[in-house]
Design a protein around this motif. Structure first.
Motif, PDB file in Angstrom:
ATOM      1  N   PRO A  15      35.669  -4.564  21.101  1.00  0.00           N
ATOM      2  CA  PRO A  15      36.569  -3.801  20.216  1.00  0.00           C
ATOM      3  C   PRO A  15      37.977  -3.646  20.756  1.00  0.00           C
ATOM      4  O   PRO A  15      38.856  -3.140  20.050  1.00  0.00           O
ATOM      5  N   TRP A  28      43.200   1.954  23.677  1.00  0.00           N
ATOM      6  CA  TRP A  28      43.508   2.772  22.488  1.00  0.00           C
ATOM      7  C   TRP A  28      44.439   3.916  22.836  1.00  0.00           C
ATOM      8  O   TRP A  28      45.280   4.326  22.018  1.00  0.00           O
ATOM      9  N   ALA A 191      29.648  -1.813  17.359  1.00  0.00           N
ATOM     10  CA  ALA A 191      30.947  -1.815  16.700  1.00  0.00           C
ATOM     11  C   ALA A 191      31.040  -2.948  15.692  1.00  0.00           C
ATOM     12  O   ALA A 191      31.597  -2.788  14.596  1.00  0.00           O
ATOM     13  N   THR A 192      30.465  -4.105  16.041  1.00  0.00           N
ATOM     14  CA  THR A 192      30.492  -5.252  15.135  1.00  0.00           C
ATOM     15  C   THR A 192      29.518  -5.066  13.990  1.00  0.00           C
ATOM     16  O   THR A 192      29.860  -5.277  12.824  1.00  0.00           O
ATOM     17  N   ALA A 195      30.641  -2.255  11.803  1.00  0.00           N
ATOM     18  CA  ALA A 195      32.047  -2.411  11.399  1.00  0.00           C
ATOM     19  C   ALA A 195      32.832  -1.130  11.669  1.00  0.00           C
ATOM     20  O   ALA A 195      33.608  -0.652  10.834  1.00  0.00           O
ATOM     21  N   THR A 197      35.764   0.967  13.177  1.00  0.00           N
ATOM     22  CA  THR A 197      37.161   0.731  13.536  1.00  0.00           C
ATOM     23  C   THR A 197      37.816   2.049  13.930  1.00  0.00           C
ATOM     24  O   THR A 197      37.193   3.123  13.871  1.00  0.00           O
ATOM     25  N   HIS A 198      39.092   1.974  14.271  1.00  0.00           N
ATOM     26  CA  HIS A 198      39.832   3.175  14.668  1.00  0.00           C
ATOM     27  C   HIS A 198      40.017   4.157  13.519  1.00  0.00           C
ATOM     28  O   HIS A 198      40.444   5.291  13.741  1.00  0.00           O
ATOM     29  N   GLU A 199      39.678   3.766  12.316  1.00  0.00           N
ATOM     30  CA  GLU A 199      39.798   4.672  11.175  1.00  0.00           C
ATOM     31  C   GLU A 199      38.532   5.496  10.941  1.00  0.00           C
ATOM     32  O   GLU A 199      38.521   6.381  10.089  1.00  0.00           O
ATOM     33  N   ASP A 200      37.465   5.198  11.684  1.00  0.00           N
ATOM     34  CA  ASP A 200      36.181   5.841  11.449  1.00  0.00           C
ATOM     35  C   ASP A 200      35.997   7.106  12.276  1.00  0.00           C
ATOM     36  O   ASP A 200      36.717   7.357  13.248  1.00  0.00           O
ATOM     37  N   THR A 223      36.195   2.145  20.426  1.00  0.00           N
ATOM     38  CA  THR A 223      36.728   1.493  19.228  1.00  0.00           C
ATOM     39  C   THR A 223      37.985   2.173  18.701  1.00  0.00           C
ATOM     40  O   THR A 223      38.520   1.769  17.676  1.00  0.00           O
ATOM     41  N   ALA A 225      37.999   5.136  17.510  1.00  0.00           N
ATOM     42  CA  ALA A 225      37.578   6.035  16.432  1.00  0.00           C
ATOM     43  C   ALA A 225      37.663   7.489  16.906  1.00  0.00           C
ATOM     44  O   ALA A 225      38.042   7.777  18.048  1.00  0.00           O
TER      45      ALA A 225
END
Length: 582
Positions: A15, A28, A191-192, A195, A197-200, A223, A225
């Motif tokens: 990620p 991040w 993470a894959t 799915a 992402t940093h928006e979760d 990730t 998140a």
């Protein structure tokens, strides 16, 4: 052709740049410094702040710690726990989460086994006192670190980023040393697959001390998140969990199987945005409602095999009595073998063995346990002791244990550990621990004992003694005093007979009881306090999210009424619950 619920193969992607979960977090913190990293009921902390606080703590810890030192952490779900885990990673020390208040004797046993020289806890923790090692201006992060008095040394020859205590077959807890590759392959795969992402937003629902909380922690931080910490009481009922998830816009959550089963069938708020529900820790016996919005993953994995080993997407129309544990994550290789280690044909029962990146480094103290080298000596294999069957399509079915190990509330228990605590009670000669199911469908630990002549046969005293030595799920809820323990044809203690004896006794005792007596018995059995009175504090007795959820379910089954979850959660005593029932 594979069934529709069989997932497509996943090729995991890191990620973020770097080779460790700490590298990913640091990435991040650099590229999205003002994004929320941790959200609590009181406030949120962005990545830059969490990074800065953990670096400050790490700088202070380096005055006391060396890379490879094992540090016990006595903290609840909180931003302080997150900062501490990150700081220990930055120091290169081994993070050993113990939960906030484990029984003192169990804590001492774990600390001794892990050779942990230091403990970190809240500065006001009742059992820990020491100098404050993080700035006092941050109210939630007044921490103290104290020395345990253990000699210098690490728990193993290889430095481990984390260690997790599990129930031990010798009667004492074992401490599993987890490797960095186990974490990176786990987080990359999840993470894959999910799915993320940093928006979760990822829920921090697993209890510290349970290896699944590593999944919550690093899936979010790795990730970019947001890790969402629930308020006290939010996880006490299925409805409360879903309301909290909806209010906080949680996308992904892990729950122990008993709670997950209730959540899948609970009433749901219209604004629920949950996309993934992972359930694990016990055999799953429920399927999601057809309109349940989240995809449900039944996950399986011993602590020794990297938190998760296999997963299965649960379909709404599957047979709830035949839900498999699925197929392995990338980086985990599974085989089904006979007693000699030879692979058995598909469709044949055998022992599950795991090889690959997820397999732990070993046990603290160097005990081999179920870890064995592969033929080439390059990888480790872990013998799980679980009986499984591999279907023709490669999907694994779980068929119980090869030994006497069992699970209560998602926690794996060794009878030997429970029995060791019981045998330390004066006058107990022989002891057997076993799982049994009450008339209301609650799975609990039972105990059967033989004693010396004239010994104290007080069930109340014995259970209080056990509670001081064992973690909550392992404390027996009922005791049989017998002249001898029944055995099977092989001369082994017949735990199935003992479970039936206890179920029969409880069934007879419950006949003709009033609602008050039945309810009081329910609560006493759930918290393991046979001396609990109608007006005694439930919080002091140890009621938690799992026991409260089970109580709500049991009330509905026993009395045929739909108690409002919020009333049960708010109740301070059994008397309050009775008034809520009307």
């Amino acid at each position: 052709m594979l069934p529709s619920h069989f997932p497509a193969p996943v090729t995991p992607r890191s990620p973020a740049p770097g080779g460790s979960v700490l590298d990913w977090f640091s990435h991040w913190a650099q590229v999205r410094p003002h994004a929320p990293a941790v959200l609590t009921p009181e406030a949120f902390w962005d990545y830059a702040t969490v990074d800065s606080l953990s670096s400050e703590l790490a700088a202070q810890l380096r005055e006391h710690l060396a890379p490879g030192d094992v540090v016990g952490v006595l903290l609840p779900r909180s931003v302080a726990l997150v900062v501490t885990a990150l700081a220990l990673a930055k120091v290169g020390a081994t993070y050993l989460p113990l939960g906030e208040n484990p029984p003192e004797r169990r804590r001492e046993s774990i600390v001794n086994t892990a050779m942990a020289r230091h403990l970190i806890a809240s500065a006001d923790h009742p059992d820990v006192s020491g100098d404050c090692v993080v700035r006092p201006g941050v109210a939630d992060m007044k921490l103290a670190m104290v020395e345990t008095g253990r000699p210098a040394g690490t728990a193993g020859e290889t430095s481990a980023p984390y260690a997790i205590a599990t129930s031990g077959s010798t009667g004492r807890p074992k401490v599993v040393l987890g490797g960095q590759e186990a974490l990176t392959t786990l987080v990359s795969w999840l993470a894959t697959r999910l799915a993320i992402t940093h928006e979760d937003r990822v829920a921090m629902a697993a209890s510290p001390g349970f290896d699944a909380h590593l999944l919550d922690l690093w899936l979010a931080l790795g990730t970019g998140a947001t890790l969402v910490v629930p308020p006290e009481g939010a996880l006490s009922s299925a409805e409360g969990i879903l309301e909290w998830c909806a209010d906080q816009r949680v996308d992904s959550m892990f729950l122990p199987t008993p709670i997950g089963e209730l959540v899948m069938g609970a009433a749901r708020p219209a604004h629920l945005a949950l996309r993934w529900l992972l359930v694990g820790g016990d055999r799953l016996r429920a399927t999601p409602a057809p309109d349940f919005p989240a995809e449900v993953l039944n996950v399986y994995g011993p602590t020794e095999a990297g938190v998760l080993t296999t997963t299965h997407v649960v379909g709404a129309h599957e047979d709830p009595l035949a839900i498999p544990i699925g197929v392995p994550l990338s980086g985990r290789t599974v085989t089904v073998t006979d007693e000699t280690g030879d692979v058995v044909p598909r469709g044949t029962l055998g022992e599950l063995r795991v090889t690959g990146a997820g397999v732990a480094l070993g046990y603290a103290g160097g005990h081999p346990g179920g870890f064995i080298p592969t033929a080439d000596g390059e990888e480790r294999t872990y013998r799980t002791g679980d009986r499984v069957l591999m279907r023709p399509d490669g999907v694994l079915e779980f068929h119980g244990r090869l030994d006497d190990q069992f699970k209560i509330d998602g926690v794996r228990l060794e009878p030997a550990e429970v029995e060791a605590a019981l045998l330390s009670f004066p006058g107990v000669v022989r002891a057997a621990a076993f799982p049994f199911t009450t008339g209301g469908g609650v799975r609990q630990v039972g105990a059967a004992l033989t004693t010396s002549t004239g010994a104290n046969r007080s069930e109340q005293a014995l259970l209080a003694h056990a509670a001081a030595h064992l973690p909550g799920p392992a404390v027996p809820r009922a005791v049989l005093f017998l002249d001898d323990l029944p055995t099977d044809d092989n001369g082994k203690i017949d735990r199935a007979v003992l479970a039936q004896l206890l179920q029969n006794r409880q069934s007879h005792e419950e006949e003709g009881r009033s609602r008050t007596t039945v309810l009081l018995t329910m609560v006493r059995n759930l918290v393991g306090r046979q001396d609990l009175g109608l007006d005694d504090s439930l919080a002091d007795a140890g009621m938690n999210s799992i026991t409260t959820a089970r109580l709500i379910s049991r009330i509905r089954e026993e009395f045929g009424v739909r108690a409002r979850a919020v009333d049960i959660i708010k109740a301070e005593t059994v008397a309050d619950i009775l008034r809520a029932l009307g």
